[in-house]
Design a protein around this motif. Structure first.
Motif, PDB file in Angstrom:
ATOM      1  N   SER A 362       0.837  -1.208   0.000  1.00 43.53           N
ATOM      2  CA  SER A 362       0.000   0.000   0.000  1.00 43.53           C
ATOM      3  C   SER A 362       0.870   1.256   0.000  1.00 43.53           C
ATOM      4  N   ASN A 363       2.038   1.204   0.699  1.00 46.66           N
ATOM      5  CA  ASN A 363       2.961   2.347   0.665  1.00 46.66           C
ATOM      6  C   ASN A 363       3.474   2.580  -0.747  1.00 46.66           C
ATOM      7  N   ALA A 364       3.880   1.478  -1.417  1.00 46.00           N
ATOM      8  CA  ALA A 364       4.406   1.603  -2.783  1.00 46.00           C
ATOM      9  C   ALA A 364       3.349   2.255  -3.678  1.00 46.00           C
ATOM     10  N   CYS A 365       2.074   1.856  -3.509  1.00 46.96           N
ATOM     11  CA  CYS A 365       0.997   2.453  -4.313  1.00 46.96           C
ATOM     12  C   CYS A 365       0.811   3.926  -3.962  1.00 46.96           C
ATOM     13  N   LYS A 366       0.818   4.194  -2.622  1.00 46.24           N
ATOM     14  CA  LYS A 366       0.553   5.572  -2.163  1.00 46.24           C
ATOM     15  C   LYS A 366       1.620   6.553  -2.635  1.00 46.24           C
ATOM     16  N   TYR A 367       2.893   6.104  -2.505  1.00 43.05           N
ATOM     17  CA  TYR A 367       3.996   7.041  -2.744  1.00 43.05           C
ATOM     18  C   TYR A 367       4.548   6.982  -4.172  1.00 43.05           C
ATOM     19  N   GLY A 395      10.300   8.699  -3.429  1.00 47.38           N
ATOM     20  CA  GLY A 395      11.566   8.407  -2.749  1.00 47.38           C
ATOM     21  C   GLY A 395      11.689   9.101  -1.399  1.00 47.38           C
ATOM     22  N   ILE A 396      12.798   8.838  -0.717  1.00 48.46           N
ATOM     23  CA  ILE A 396      13.005   9.389   0.635  1.00 48.46           C
ATOM     24  C   ILE A 396      14.423   9.961   0.710  1.00 48.46           C
ATOM     25  N   ASP A 397      14.548  11.093   1.385  1.00 47.56           N
ATOM     26  CA  ASP A 397      15.866  11.713   1.543  1.00 47.56           C
ATOM     27  C   ASP A 397      16.770  10.798   2.376  1.00 47.56           C
ATOM     28  N   HIS A 403      15.394   6.964  10.376  1.00 47.54           N
ATOM     29  CA  HIS A 403      14.214   7.123  11.262  1.00 47.54           C
ATOM     30  C   HIS A 403      12.953   6.492  10.696  1.00 47.54           C
ATOM     31  N   LEU A 404      13.066   5.948   9.489  1.00 48.21           N
ATOM     32  CA  LEU A 404      11.886   5.494   8.754  1.00 48.21           C
ATOM     33  C   LEU A 404      11.013   4.499   9.525  1.00 48.21           C
ATOM     34  N   PHE A 405      11.660   3.663  10.338  1.00 51.07           N
ATOM     35  CA  PHE A 405      10.891   2.615  11.030  1.00 51.07           C
ATOM     36  C   PHE A 405      10.449   3.047  12.434  1.00 51.07           C
ATOM     37  N   TYR A 409       6.818   8.234  12.509  1.00 49.92           N
ATOM     38  CA  TYR A 409       7.713   9.008  11.637  1.00 49.92           C
ATOM     39  C   TYR A 409       7.183   9.049  10.212  1.00 49.92           C
ATOM     40  N   ARG A 410       7.146  10.244   9.669  1.00 41.56           N
ATOM     41  CA  ARG A 410       6.731  10.413   8.269  1.00 41.56           C
ATOM     42  C   ARG A 410       7.772  11.289   7.580  1.00 41.56           C
ATOM     43  N   ALA A 411       8.277  10.812   6.470  1.00 41.25           N
ATOM     44  CA  ALA A 411       9.330  11.562   5.753  1.00 41.25           C
ATOM     45  C   ALA A 411       8.742  12.838   5.163  1.00 41.25           C
ATOM     46  N   ASP A 412       9.629  13.836   4.994  1.00 39.46           N
ATOM     47  CA  ASP A 412       9.169  15.139   4.462  1.00 39.46           C
ATOM     48  C   ASP A 412       8.469  14.987   3.118  1.00 39.46           C
ATOM     49  N   GLY A 421      -1.581   9.328   5.982  1.00 37.30           N
ATOM     50  CA  GLY A 421      -0.853   8.214   6.610  1.00 37.30           C
ATOM     51  C   GLY A 421      -0.735   8.433   8.105  1.00 37.30           C
ATOM     52  N   THR A 422      -0.304   7.401   8.817  1.00 38.82           N
ATOM     53  CA  THR A 422      -0.198   7.508  10.279  1.00 38.82           C
ATOM     54  C   THR A 422       1.252   7.451  10.765  1.00 38.82           C
ATOM     55  N   GLY A 423       2.142   6.933   9.917  1.00 37.73           N
ATOM     56  CA  GLY A 423       3.546   6.794  10.337  1.00 37.73           C
ATOM     57  C   GLY A 423       3.756   5.573  11.216  1.00 37.73           C
ATOM     58  N   LEU A 424       2.785   4.669  11.226  1.00 32.39           N
ATOM     59  CA  LEU A 424       2.919   3.468  12.077  1.00 32.39           C
ATOM     60  C   LEU A 424       3.164   2.192  11.270  1.00 32.39           C
ATOM     61  N   GLY A 425       2.833   2.251   9.956  1.00 32.17           N
ATOM     62  CA  GLY A 425       2.905   1.042   9.128  1.00 32.17           C
ATOM     63  C   GLY A 425       4.270   0.370   9.130  1.00 32.17           C
ATOM     64  N   LEU A 426       5.330   1.166   8.888  1.00 31.83           N
ATOM     65  CA  LEU A 426       6.665   0.558   8.785  1.00 31.83           C
ATOM     66  C   LEU A 426       7.177   0.041  10.131  1.00 31.83           C
ATOM     67  N   SER A 427       6.756   0.703  11.228  1.00 32.94           N
ATOM     68  CA  SER A 427       7.202   0.164  12.530  1.00 32.94           C
ATOM     69  C   SER A 427       6.542  -1.184  12.795  1.00 32.94           C
ATOM     70  N   ILE A 428       5.297  -1.345  12.314  1.00 26.55           N
ATOM     71  CA  ILE A 428       4.626  -2.655  12.437  1.00 26.55           C
ATOM     72  C   ILE A 428       5.389  -3.687  11.604  1.00 26.55           C
ATOM     73  N   LEU A 451      13.329   1.004  -2.588  1.00 26.44           N
ATOM     74  CA  LEU A 451      13.381  -0.460  -2.636  1.00 26.44           C
ATOM     75  C   LEU A 451      13.420  -1.001  -1.200  1.00 26.44           C
ATOM     76  N   PHE A 452      12.447  -1.832  -0.853  1.00 26.20           N
ATOM     77  CA  PHE A 452      12.451  -2.488   0.462  1.00 26.20           C
ATOM     78  C   PHE A 452      12.799  -3.959   0.254  1.00 26.20           C
ATOM     79  N   THR A 453      13.676  -4.496   1.128  1.00 29.22           N
ATOM     80  CA  THR A 453      14.021  -5.922   1.031  1.00 29.22           C
ATOM     81  C   THR A 453      13.746  -6.593   2.379  1.00 29.22           C
TER      82      THR A 453
HETATM   83  P1  ADP Z   1       2.451   6.006   6.622  1.00 34.22           P
HETATM   84  O1  ADP Z   1       1.150   5.645   7.187  1.00 34.22           O
HETATM   85  O2  ADP Z   1       2.777   7.448   6.755  1.00 34.22           O
HETATM   86  O3  ADP Z   1       2.659   5.526   5.232  1.00 34.22           O
HETATM   87  P2  ADP Z   1       4.572   4.193   7.292  1.00 34.22           P
HETATM   88  O4  ADP Z   1       5.147   3.830   8.611  1.00 34.22           O
HETATM   89  O5  ADP Z   1       4.050   3.116   6.444  1.00 34.22           O
HETATM   90  O6  ADP Z   1       3.518   5.289   7.572  1.00 34.22           O
HETATM   91  O7  ADP Z   1       5.726   4.912   6.500  1.00 34.22           O
HETATM   92  C1  ADP Z   1       6.481   5.902   7.171  1.00 34.22           C
HETATM   93  C2  ADP Z   1       6.975   6.922   6.170  1.00 34.22           C
HETATM   94  O8  ADP Z   1       7.924   6.337   5.285  1.00 34.22           O
HETATM   95  C3  ADP Z   1       5.915   7.431   5.256  1.00 34.22           C
HETATM   96  O9  ADP Z   1       5.199   8.487   5.858  1.00 34.22           O
HETATM   97  C4  ADP Z   1       6.697   7.888   4.055  1.00 34.22           C
HETATM   98  O10 ADP Z   1       7.230   9.161   4.312  1.00 34.22           O
HETATM   99  C5  ADP Z   1       7.847   6.909   4.025  1.00 34.22           C
HETATM  100  N1  ADP Z   1       7.641   5.832   3.043  1.00 34.22           N
HETATM  101  C6  ADP Z   1       7.231   4.593   3.292  1.00 34.22           C
HETATM  102  N2  ADP Z   1       7.171   3.852   2.153  1.00 34.22           N
HETATM  103  C7  ADP Z   1       7.551   4.676   1.150  1.00 34.22           C
HETATM  104  C8  ADP Z   1       7.713   4.519  -0.256  1.00 34.22           C
HETATM  105  N3  ADP Z   1       7.472   3.368  -0.861  1.00 34.22           N
HETATM  106  N4  ADP Z   1       8.149   5.578  -0.939  1.00 34.22           N
HETATM  107  C9  ADP Z   1       8.418   6.748  -0.331  1.00 34.22           C
HETATM  108  N5  ADP Z   1       8.274   6.968   0.973  1.00 34.22           N
HETATM  109  C10 ADP Z   1       7.851   5.945   1.712  1.00 34.22           C
END
Ligand code: ADP
Length: 458
Positions: A362-367, A395-397, A403-405, A409-412, A421-428, A451-453
């Motif tokens: 869902s992140n890949a689709c959203k971003y 992409g992400i800086d 701090h992504l996980f 945390y939500r990237a700029d 978004g909530t910023g909780l998905g990646l920590s889960i 790219l996530f592995t």
């Molecule tokens: P969110 O609900 O904000 O998507 P996540 O924990 O899933 O929360 O992701 C945290 C942050 O990581 C996102 O807010 C976004 O800034 C960044 N991120 C995650 N996946 C991607 C991606 N595929 N491309 C760019 N940024 C991403």
């Protein structure tokens, strides 16, 4: 005695007293069993020697001879046939020589007063300054039988060397007690400091100052304590930050819902505006619902240290199902999805793992922008199962990647594009992967996709 310091001193003094008492009892027993007989034999021998000297020389000046012997350290009693008693040397403390002993010697027998001296536990016969505690032998002088009783003058036996040794022992005892008090103080000092530091930390004051230069157990304890205090401080900081973020994330949609619900009460609104406001309220309600579900999931994950529910899962099927679930989104935004999914099975928690694929996809689709591209791969090596998901989105800086996980945390890049978004998905995702002893890596650059592995060990 409550303090460790007091106990240490009390125990050491106690040990010293008990060991002295045991040593004394041991020496005393040795004296009664062995030394007493030996002392008696030695003194009888000396008395016989004196008696022989008198017997052999007719004209011995008895008084002068006995006085001389007394001056070199003996106490002497002479009893003649008429039972007249003469003392030579220092006075005895107790005069308790029995009539029977006198008669026994006058009749020619030897008196073993030292050997037969009554057995007493704490006062050794060696020191008993009594006339009964003597060796007695008969001798002839000027045709008359005499009885000679003698014993060493203990006071004279205590020479300078004895005093020196005694002084040395007392000195050693005093020095060891002082040393022990000093040592106890040195040992207790860091413990007192640690106790103070513990109180400080419990009051949320984490700037504790402990000496970590020591290499002994106390030094190690101080180091571990500081590490623990740092961890508590970090956890405390994280907890405060978490509550702060959570409050903010709850507050914003609630305010929006309240605001738009209020606006909807205005009867002059057009149907279009009403629909627009209702849509906003729906979105915010969905956001709150997602947030509460994710929080609940994180709390569940936090209470686990390992996977409780393990099942053989067909990962390929699970991932394909996730792709199908988001088909509406990729379709709507014209995102191309390329996938190469090998047929892999894995022993893990199906519900938890589903959240991993769900969040990453869902992140890949959203971003990813419209008409973007998402590539998925699932394959197996000898040691692990590897899943990669790559998009060509925003992409992400690089400096935000560490701090992504983190929770909330939500990237700029995602904030600027106002993607919900909530910023909780990646920590889960990270929690679930590490519960399966796996790891997740990310490679990204601003504007150049992500790219996530995920690596799950077999
Ligand atoms: P969110 O609900 O904000 O998507 P996540 O924990 O899933 O929360 O992701 C945290 C942050 O990581 C996102 O807010 C976004 O800034 C960044 N991120 C995650 N996946 C991607 C991606 N595929 N491309 C760019 N940024 C991403």
């Amino acid at each position: 005695m409550k303090s460790l310091y007091g106990k240490f001193i009390l125990f050491t003094i106690g040990i010293m007293l008990v060991s002295s008492l045991l040593a004394f009892l041991g020496v005393n027993t040795f004296y009664h069993q062995k030394l007493k007989v030996q002392t008696d034999e030695k003194n009888v021998e000396i008395a016989i020697g004196v008696a022989d000297t008198i017997n052999q020389t007719e004209n011995t000046e008895l008084d002068a001879l006995l006085s001389t012997i007394a001056t070199v350290g003996y106490k002497i009693i002479i009893v003649n046939n008429a039972e007249e008693v003469t003392f030579y040397g220092e006075d005895f403390r107790v005069n308790n020589l029995s009539e029977q002993a006198i008669q026994q010697v006058l009749q020619g027998d030897v008196y073993h007063g030292m050997r037969d001296f009554p057995r007493e536990t704490f006062v050794t016969g060696f020191f008993a300054d009594e006339t009964a505690n003597t060796a007695g032998v008969p001798f002839e002088h000027k045709g008359e039988t005499h009885a000679l009783f003698m014993r060493p003058n203990i006071k004279m036996l205590f020479t300078e060397v004895h005093l020196l040794l005694g002084g040395m022992f007392i000195g050693m005892a005093v020095i060891s007690i002082i040393g022990m008090i000093f040592l106890a103080r040195q040992l207790i000092k860091p413990i007192v400091k640690l106790t103070k530091a513990t109180k400080q930390v419990s009051n949320e004051n984490f700037s504790v100052n402990l000496p970590t230069g020591r290499t002994d157990e106390i030094g190690l304890l101080a180091k571990s304590f500081l590490a623990m205090a740092n961890e508590i401080e970090a956890a405390n900081q994280l907890r405060k930050q978490f509550i702060n973020d959570l409050t903010h994330d709850l507050q914003t949609p609630l305010q929006n819902i309240q605001g738009y619900a209020g606006l909807l009460q205005d009867s002059e609104l057009t149907v279009e505006t009403q629909l627009e406001y209702a849509e906003i309220i729906q979105t915010e309600t969905r956001r709150l619902s997602t947030l509460s579900k994710q929080l609940l999931l994180l709390t569940t994950l936090d209470s686990h240290t390992s996977i409780l529910f393990k099942k053989r899962i067909n990962l390929a099927e699970q991932i394909k199902l996730t792709m199908r679930k988001y088909h509406w989104m990729t379709d709507k935004r014209e995102i191309s999805v390329i996938s190469e999914i090998a047929d892999c099975t894995y022993d893990g928690d199906p519900d938890f793992l589903e959240k991993v694929w769900d969040n990453l996809f869902s992140n890949a689709c959203k971003y990813t922008q419209e008409c973007g591209l998402i590539e998925l791969h699932l394959f197996e090596t000898e040691q692990a199962i590897i899943f990669t998901i790559k998009d060509d989105g925003i992409g992400i800086d690089a400096n935000q990647l560490p701090h992504l996980f983190d929770r909330f945390y939500r990237a700029d890049s995602s904030r600027q594009t106002a993607i919900a978004g909530t910023g909780l998905g990646l920590s889960i995702v990270r929690e679930v992967v590490s519960l399966h002893d796996g790891k997740i890596d990310v490679e990204s650059a601003l504007g150049a996709g992500t790219l996530f592995t995920v690596t799950l060990p077999k």
